[in-house]
Design an enzyme around this catalytic site. Structure first.
Site, PDB file in Angstrom:
ATOM      1  N   ASP A   1     -10.876   3.170   4.148  1.00 26.24           N
ATOM      2  CA  ASP A   1     -11.179   1.748   3.903  1.00 26.24           C
ATOM      3  C   ASP A   1     -12.696   1.288   3.983  1.00 26.24           C
ATOM      4  O   ASP A   1     -13.068   0.377   3.520  1.00 26.24           O
ATOM      5  CB  ASP A   1     -10.584   0.962   5.362  1.00 26.24           C
TER       6      ASP A   1
ATOM      7  N   GLN B   1      -4.413  -1.518   9.622  1.00 29.63           N
ATOM      8  CA  GLN B   1      -4.364  -2.961   8.918  1.00 29.63           C
ATOM      9  C   GLN B   1      -4.824  -3.873  10.030  1.00 29.63           C
ATOM     10  O   GLN B   1      -4.423  -3.794  11.067  1.00 29.63           O
ATOM     11  CB  GLN B   1      -2.807  -3.036   8.778  1.00 29.63           C
TER      12      GLN B   1
ATOM     13  N   LYS C   1       0.628  -1.216   0.198  1.00 31.42           N
ATOM     14  CA  LYS C   1       0.042  -0.062   0.032  1.00 31.42           C
ATOM     15  C   LYS C   1       0.935   1.268  -0.105  1.00 31.42           C
ATOM     16  O   LYS C   1       0.483   2.292  -0.801  1.00 31.42           O
ATOM     17  CB  LYS C   1      -0.918  -0.162   1.077  1.00 31.42           C
TER      18      LYS C   1
END
Ligand code: NAD
Length: 309
Positions: free
Chosen positions: A133, A110, A66
């Protein structure tokens, strides 16, 4: 004769790969162009802040790609690393600091997190304007209502892929295997909405579904997101189906330098010959997830200017 079902002629279904490498590259190019334009106009550079807790190998790999992708499209990125032992309150404090940092457009935590930390609490702490997200209840609620918002990255990546290949979805029967908040549930909602890609009749299957094979055999589109390697077999798929494999499982493989191979939820060798389109693993949905995250981060940055206008 290819693609035609004629008497006396063996039916041959030409399968096309849904190439995550190709589509994610094209999405990244668009994001880069828009980022260059923002900079040219003297506006800020999109900035993604990623939080990584502990030393989970898979999480390390995902966060690293990412961050690398941010560099590729000209974003600024910050990686905040914390020990496995961090308390929930310490993590909340770190997120609140990012919420209040004007320069940060998107925040990504994460998952999974260590046991002492409640993931739901952490997701809810991220400011909805920075929820790239798309896991915050505000984002999910807006998505369900069809309002503009951050769409969870994996389902968004799947939509971008279907769109790229101009796959017909209206009136099709889509079967989603898995009902998680991050993949199965949102993609089932998105495929049923009144837009493109969408307008599908959607069936959601899960661990308690009793007649999964019969349901899958009725599907024009199957999204497999259950996390069981090679679960979907050829005898569960009808000819010409579109198959999207979300699964990513590390399976021990002594022949690999890393000691593991990445497996999807679809028995690719058996299923692919029956499909009209299918995603490979790796090289499919995983790459699209990152591309979609970049799209969300760009949107977070651009929205700031729209609010000011
Ligand atoms: P999860 O573990 O949260 O949920 C799994 C779902 O599958 C559950 O809803 C469960 O009911 C269902 N399920 C389990 N066994 C089943 C069975 N035998 N029959 C039917 N349904 C069954 O999963 P998740 O977080 O959505 O992840 C699913 C898979 O997708 C995993 O392999 C994960 O690593 C992968 N994943 C990939 C990406 C990507 O970018 N490609 C992103 C997220 C998740």
């Amino acid at each position: 004769m290819q693609g035609e079902n004629q008497p006396g002629v063996a039916y041959f279904c030409p399968m096309q790969l849904l190439d995550g490498k190709l589509v994610s590259r094209s999405v990244k190019e668009k994001v880069k162009d828009k980022t260059d334009l923002l900079k040219k106009e003297g506006k800020k550079t999109p900035h993604l802040a990623a939080i990584l807790v502990g030393n989970n190998g898979a999480s390390e790999t995902y966060v690293a790609s990412k961050v690398k992708s941010c560099e590729e499209v000209g974003f600024k990125s910050s990686l905040l690393r914390f020990e496995e032992t961090i308390s929930e309150q310490e993590l909340i404090n770190a997120i609140e600091k990012l919420n209040n940092d004007e320069d940060v457009d998107g925040i990504l935590v994460q998952l999974p997190l260590p046991k002492q930390i409640n993931e739901e609490t952490i997701i809810n702490i991220i400011h909805p304007d920075k929820d790239v997200d798309g896991f915050h209840p505000v984002s999910i609620g807006k998505m369900v209502q069809g309002l503009p918002t951050f769409i969870p990255a994996t389902p968004y990546g799947i939509l971008l892929m279907l769109e790229h290949y101009k796959i017909e979805t209206a009136g099709k029967h889509a079967v989603v295997i898995g009902r998680s908040n991050i993949v199965g549930r949102p993609i089932s909602i998105l495929l049923s909405r009144n837009s493109y890609p969408g307008n599908c009749t959607v069936t959601v299957c899960h661990s308690k579904t009793s007649n999964l094979k019969e349901i899958c055999l009725q599907a024009d589109i199957i999204v497999a997101a259950l996390g069981i390697p090679e679960f979907l077999k050829a005898d569960m798929v009808k000819e010409n189906a579109v198959v999207v494999d979300v699964g990513i499982t590390r399976v021990a493989d002594a022949s690999k330098k890393s000691g593991f191979a990445i497996k999807g939820d679809v028995d690719f060798a058996g299923v692919a010959p029956k499909c009209s389109y299918i995603t490979p693993v790796p090289g499919g949905v995983g790459l699209m997830t990152i591309a979609a995250l970049l799209m969300n981060t760009l949107m977070a940055c651009e929205t700031k200017y729209k609010k000011q206008a």
